[in-house]
Scaffold this motif. Sequence first.
Motif, PDB file in Angstrom:
ATOM      1  N   LYS A  76       5.933   2.667   1.709  1.00 37.57           N
ATOM      2  CA  LYS A  76       7.334   2.306   1.436  1.00 37.57           C
ATOM      3  C   LYS A  76       8.366   3.129   2.223  1.00 37.57           C
ATOM      4  CE  LYS A  76       6.199   0.362  -3.059  1.00 37.57           C
ATOM      5  NZ  LYS A  76       5.963  -1.014  -2.613  1.00 37.57           N
ATOM      6  N   ASN A  80      -4.457  -0.691   3.536  1.00 38.42           N
ATOM      7  CA  ASN A  80      -4.081  -1.677   2.508  1.00 38.42           C
ATOM      8  C   ASN A  80      -4.223  -3.085   3.087  1.00 38.42           C
ATOM      9  OD1 ASN A  80      -3.467   0.489   0.925  1.00 38.42           O
ATOM     10  ND2 ASN A  80      -1.243   0.250   1.028  1.00 38.42           N
ATOM     11  N   ASN A 109       8.359   2.080   5.808  1.00 42.45           N
ATOM     12  CA  ASN A 109       9.036   0.780   5.982  1.00 42.45           C
ATOM     13  C   ASN A 109      10.557   0.942   5.947  1.00 42.45           C
ATOM     14  OD1 ASN A 109       6.547  -0.391   6.044  1.00 42.45           O
ATOM     15  ND2 ASN A 109       6.609  -1.202   3.963  1.00 42.45           N
ATOM     16  N   LYS A 156      -3.444  -6.958   3.144  1.00 41.75           N
ATOM     17  CA  LYS A 156      -2.396  -7.903   2.727  1.00 41.75           C
ATOM     18  C   LYS A 156      -2.870  -9.296   3.112  1.00 41.75           C
ATOM     19  CE  LYS A 156       0.125  -4.219   1.946  1.00 41.75           C
ATOM     20  NZ  LYS A 156       0.353  -3.755   0.593  1.00 41.75           N
ATOM     21  N   GLU A 176      -2.651  -8.651  -2.445  1.00 39.78           N
ATOM     22  CA  GLU A 176      -2.704  -7.334  -1.801  1.00 39.78           C
ATOM     23  C   GLU A 176      -3.799  -6.485  -2.439  1.00 39.78           C
ATOM     24  OE1 GLU A 176       1.208  -5.474  -1.303  1.00 39.78           O
ATOM     25  OE2 GLU A 176       2.147  -7.385  -1.763  1.00 39.78           O
TER      26      GLU A 176
HETATM   27  O1  LIG Z   1       0.674   1.596  -3.062  1.00 34.09           O
HETATM   28  P1  LIG Z   1       2.179   1.766  -2.937  1.00 34.09           P
HETATM   29  O2  LIG Z   1       2.524   3.069  -2.312  1.00 34.09           O
HETATM   30  O3  LIG Z   1       2.915   1.489  -4.204  1.00 34.09           O
HETATM   31  O4  LIG Z   1       2.684   0.619  -1.956  1.00 34.09           O
HETATM   32  C1  LIG Z   1       2.257   0.594  -0.631  1.00 34.09           C
HETATM   33  C2  LIG Z   1       2.670  -0.716   0.011  1.00 34.09           C
HETATM   34  O5  LIG Z   1       2.078  -1.845  -0.627  1.00 34.09           O
HETATM   35  O6  LIG Z   1       4.080  -0.848  -0.078  1.00 34.09           O
HETATM   36  C3  LIG Z   1       4.621  -1.302   1.146  1.00 34.09           C
HETATM   37  C4  LIG Z   1       5.497  -2.480   0.906  1.00 34.09           C
HETATM   38  O7  LIG Z   1       6.543  -2.155   0.044  1.00 34.09           O
HETATM   39  C5  LIG Z   1       3.435  -1.573   2.062  1.00 34.09           C
HETATM   40  O8  LIG Z   1       3.749  -1.261   3.389  1.00 34.09           O
HETATM   41  C6  LIG Z   1       2.334  -0.734   1.505  1.00 34.09           C
HETATM   42  O9  LIG Z   1       1.046  -1.205   1.789  1.00 34.09           O
END
Ligand SMILES: O=P(O)(O)OC[C@@]1(O)O[C@H](CO)[C@@H](O)[C@@H]1O
Length: 307
Positions: free
Chosen positions: A38, A90, A41, A92, A100
Motif C-alpha cells: 500500500k 501476492n 502504491n 491478483k 487476491e
Molecule cells: O496485505 P496488505 O498489506 O493488507 O495489502 C497488500 C496489497 O494487497 O495492497 C495493495 C493494494 O492496496 C497491493 O499492492 C498489495 O498486494
Amino acid sequence: MIFTVTLNPAIDHFVRLDRVELGTVNRASSDQKVAGGKGINVSKVLKRLGHPSETMGFIGGFTGRFIKETLEQEGITANFTEIASDTRINIKIQADQETEINGASPRILEEDLKNLITQLERLKAGDQLVLAGSVPETIKDTIYMTLTEEARKRKADVFIDSSGRAFEYAIKAAPTFIKPNHHELAELFETGPLTPKESLPYVKELLKKDIKYVLVSFAGEGAVLGTREGIYFANTPKGELKNSVGAGDSVVAGFLAALSENKSTVDAFKFSVAAGSATAFSEGFCQREDVEELMKEINIINLEEGV
Ligand SMILES: O=P(O)(O)OC[C@@]1(O)O[C@H](CO)[C@@H](O)[C@@H]1O
Ligand SMILES: Nc1ncnc2c1ncn2[C@@H]1O[C@H](COP(=O)(O)OP(=O)(O)OP(=O)(O)O)[C@@H](O)[C@H]1O
C-alpha cells in the motif's frame, strides 16, 4: 517531503484469464509483475500526480531486489531496510471476478525495526508520513501507534491506511488522516454493514479523538469526509470497474497531492475520490488527466456541520 512506509511490501503478480476453475490447471492469457504494497502504491500514484516521495519499510531477497530496482527505474527514491527473508508475492487474479491471495509476511527482527525508527529521526515539521498496509506477523500491533508518536514528536503529519488491531492502536496516537473503507469502519466499531449516512456517528467519534481528516470509502457507493468544519459526502463517478487493486491507495495519494497543492478541503476530497475511481477504471494506476476529468462528475454535499 512525503515519506511512505510499507512494512509488508509485495511483488503483485497479476494473472489474467477468462475464468478460474478450482481443482484444474488454469492457464493465464497474460500476466505482469509489479512492485506493490500500500505505501509503495501511494508513492507510485503520487509520482503520476506530479509529487515526489520517498519509500521506506522492509524488503528482502530476490523479490525485495525486484521492488527496489523497479521503483528506482520509475524514478521513486527507495530507502528500505534490507531484511534476511524474501519479500512476499501476492497473486491478483483478474478473471470474471477479482480474487487476491496475499503471501505470508517475512520475519522482521528487532534490529530491523530499530533501523526504521532511526530513519524517522529525519522527519520535521511540514513533512508527511504515510503508514499503509498490513503489519508482518512478527511485528507488534502497536507499531503504527509507535511510528505515529515518533512522527508527531517531530511535528510531521501522519496519514494511515490500515485495518484490524494495528489500526485500532494507531488511532490512539491521533494521526492527521485515516482512510478506512466502510468494512474497516464497521469492524472498528463492531457494527453491521454501514451506509454513508449510518457512518456519521462513527466518523464524529473518530473526529473527537483529534484526527483531522476521517475519509471513509464506500467503493462505488461514494465516500464520506469528516473534518472539524463539516462532514461531506462525495458520489463516485460511474464507469467500468477494471481493477480495484490500488484504488484505495489512490484515494490516499490524491488527498496528499491535493493538500500539497493547497487545494481547499472540499476540492482535496473531490480530487482524492476522482483518483480512486480513475484507478478503478484503469488497468493500472490513474493518470492525472483522467483524475481531473472525473472530478467534473463528483458533487460534494455538506451532510452536517463539524463536531
Ligand atoms: O496485505 P496488505 O498489506 O493488507 O495489502 C497488500 C496489497 O494487497 O495492497 C495493495 C493494494 O492496496 C497491493 O499492492 C498489495 O498486494
Ligand atoms: N465501482 C466503483 N466505481 C467507481 N469508483 C470506485 C469503484 N470501486 C472503487 N472505486 C474508487 O476507489 C476508491 C476506494 O475504494 P474502496 O472503498 O473499495 O476502498 P479500499 O477497500 O481501500 O480499496 P482497495 O480495493 O484498493 O483496497 C473509492 O473511494 C472510489 O473512488
